[in-house]
Design an enzyme around this catalytic site. Structure first.
Site, PDB file in Angstrom:
ATOM      1  N   ASP A   1       0.811  -1.222   0.000  1.00 23.85           N
ATOM      2  CA  ASP A   1       0.000   0.000   0.000  1.00 23.85           C
ATOM      3  C   ASP A   1       0.847   1.277   0.000  1.00 23.85           C
ATOM      4  OD1 ASP A   1      -2.841  -0.758   0.054  1.00 23.85           O
ATOM      5  OD2 ASP A   1      -2.343  -1.780   1.933  1.00 23.85           O
TER       6      ASP A   1
ATOM      7  N   GLU B   1      -0.659   9.500   1.427  1.00 23.30           N
ATOM      8  CA  GLU B   1      -1.450  10.409   2.266  1.00 23.30           C
ATOM      9  C   GLU B   1      -1.626   9.875   3.683  1.00 23.30           C
ATOM     10  OE1 GLU B   1      -5.645  12.525   1.861  1.00 23.30           O
ATOM     11  OE2 GLU B   1      -5.847  10.366   1.732  1.00 23.30           O
ATOM     12  N   ASP B   2      -1.679   8.561   3.820  1.00 25.14           N
ATOM     13  CA  ASP B   2      -2.001   8.003   5.133  1.00 25.14           C
ATOM     14  C   ASP B   2      -0.863   8.103   6.130  1.00 25.14           C
ATOM     15  OD1 ASP B   2      -4.656   7.298   4.553  1.00 25.14           O
ATOM     16  OD2 ASP B   2      -3.918   5.628   3.343  1.00 25.14           O
TER      17      ASP B   2
ATOM     18  N   ARG C   1       0.944  -1.416   7.305  1.00 27.98           N
ATOM     19  CA  ARG C   1       1.265  -0.119   6.713  1.00 27.98           C
ATOM     20  C   ARG C   1       2.210   0.724   7.576  1.00 27.98           C
ATOM     21  NH1 ARG C   1      -3.097   3.040   3.673  1.00 27.98           N
ATOM     22  NH2 ARG C   1      -1.080   3.833   2.947  1.00 27.98           N
TER      23      ARG C   1
ATOM     24  N   ARG D   1      -9.370   2.576  11.280  1.00 32.62           N
ATOM     25  CA  ARG D   1      -7.953   2.935  11.175  1.00 32.62           C
ATOM     26  C   ARG D   1      -7.525   4.010  12.179  1.00 32.62           C
ATOM     27  NH1 ARG D   1      -6.040   1.213   6.182  1.00 32.62           N
ATOM     28  NH2 ARG D   1      -7.167  -0.717   5.705  1.00 32.62           N
TER      29      ARG D   1
ATOM     30  N   HIS E   1     -12.231   5.639   5.032  1.00 30.29           N
ATOM     31  CA  HIS E   1     -11.710   6.853   5.678  1.00 30.29           C
ATOM     32  C   HIS E   1     -12.732   7.995   5.593  1.00 30.29           C
ATOM     33  CE1 HIS E   1      -7.432   5.319   4.643  1.00 30.29           C
ATOM     34  NE2 HIS E   1      -7.538   5.306   5.954  1.00 30.29           N
TER      35      HIS E   1
ATOM     36  N   CYS F   1      -5.429  10.004  -1.845  1.00 29.85           N
ATOM     37  CA  CYS F   1      -4.538   9.067  -1.148  1.00 29.85           C
ATOM     38  C   CYS F   1      -3.122   9.033  -1.675  1.00 29.85           C
ATOM     39  CB  CYS F   1      -5.064   7.641  -1.265  1.00 29.85           C
ATOM     40  SG  CYS F   1      -6.802   7.482  -1.065  1.00 29.85           S
TER      41      CYS F   1
HETATM   42  C1  CIR Z   1      -5.670   0.520   2.769  1.00 29.29           C
HETATM   43  O1  CIR Z   1      -6.626  -0.214   2.996  1.00 29.29           O
HETATM   44  O2  CIR Z   1      -5.015   1.023   3.654  1.00 29.29           O
HETATM   45  C2  CIR Z   1      -5.285   0.746   1.323  1.00 29.29           C
HETATM   46  N1  CIR Z   1      -5.557  -0.415   0.566  1.00 29.29           N
HETATM   47  C3  CIR Z   1      -6.011   1.928   0.748  1.00 29.29           C
HETATM   48  C4  CIR Z   1      -5.655   3.225   1.408  1.00 29.29           C
HETATM   49  C5  CIR Z   1      -6.321   4.390   0.766  1.00 29.29           C
HETATM   50  N2  CIR Z   1      -5.904   5.604   1.370  1.00 29.29           N
HETATM   51  C6  CIR Z   1      -6.664   6.644   1.555  1.00 29.29           C
HETATM   52  O3  CIR Z   1      -7.856   6.612   1.302  1.00 29.29           O
HETATM   53  N3  CIR Z   1      -6.121   7.719   2.118  1.00 29.29           N
END
Ligand code: CIR
Length: 255
Positions: free
Chosen positions: A61, A66-67, A86, A131, A161, A248
């Site tokens: 991922d 962004e995360d 992650r 999350r 999110h 993201c």
């Molecule tokens: C996740 O589940 O963490 C990733 N497959 C997707 C993350 C998407 N990020 C976001 O919306 N900020």
């Protein structure tokens, strides 16, 4: 002063991504890479200087940068992502950001994903999700308060999110899917509703007056145009299978 967009290439292991609300369907890594390239081109067209993090093929991922952080005008918060797989993503993001901002960290037992943090004016709206937990939100509040930001927790249901459901198109305008969050929290904002047939269309990315938005959601795109926004559609279908949207894949900030 050129705005920076921090990005990372798609991992060849993207098919092993985390998934919460979607069934796993085959992701074509080559198509994901070319769609991501179009997205990065749109960021450059919008005036961003694109900076690439080192590739991280071992992190499925890792493209969803962004995360890993929340970048504000005078500080950055390095997150502790809710999905354990992650957590290693944040190290390289922190290394890239430390030249630009003092860094603060979300610590155990807090968890926070940047996708849950929406800035509008001086308020950070933060999704309470699988999350992002209460401890993570409380830590964020303590970190940003001295810089003059407020934090408001927002319930989110049925999507990954907060920014899957709602994104800011300026300090007073939001694009929203009311089915996935509580619109009453956003009283006082001008709310643009997504087209009900396009539930994932609430994720949009405003950069320099243009709204980067997934081409797969044309009816919502037309609503944005009718509201006076210039829309830059990008094909985003492949990373959408990994539960990612247009916000993201970048961290955008002024140096
Ligand atoms: C996740 O589940 O963490 C990733 N497959 C997707 C993350 C998407 N990020 C976001 O919306 N900020």
């Amino acid at each position: 002063m050129t705005r920076i967009a921090l990005v990372r290439e798609v991992s060849p292991g993207i098919a092993g991504c985390e998934l919460t609300h979607l069934d796993r369907t085959p992701i074509d890594p080559a198509r994901a890479v070319s769609q991501h390239a179009e997205y990065v081109a749109a960021l450059a067209e919008a005036g961003c200087e694109v900076r690439w993090l080192a590739p991280a093929p071992e992190l499925p991922d890792g493209v969803f940068v962004e995360d890993a952080a929340v970048v504000l005008d005078r500080l950055a918060v390095i997150t502790r992502p809710g999905a354990e797989s992650r957590r290693p993503e944040v190290t390289s993001v922190a290394a890239a950001l430390k030249a630009f901002r003092p860094l603060h960290y979300i610590r155990e037992p807090g968890t926070l994903d940047g996708g849950d943090v929406m800035l509008a004016g001086r308020t950070l709206y933060v999704g309470e999700t699988e999350r992002t937990n209460v401890a993570g939100i409380a830590q964020l509040r303590d970190i940003v308060a001295p810089a003059g930001y407020q934090v408001r927790a927002v319930p989110v249901h049925g999507c990954l999110h907060l920014k899957t459901a709602v994104t800011a198109l300026g300090p007073e305008v939001l694009l929203i899917n009311r089915a996935w969050t509580d619109a009453t929290i956003f009283e006082g904002f001008q709310l643009i509703d997504i087209d009900p047939g396009e539930p994932f269309a609430g994720n949009s990315l405003l950069v320099d007056g243009s709204v980067i938005h997934a081409k797969e959601f044309p009816r919502t795109g037309s609503r944005l145009e009718a509201a006076g926004f210039r829309v830059r559609p990008v094909v985003a279908s492949e990373l959408a299978k990994a539960e990612g949207g247009v916000t993201c894949c970048s961290l955008i900030f002024d140096p």
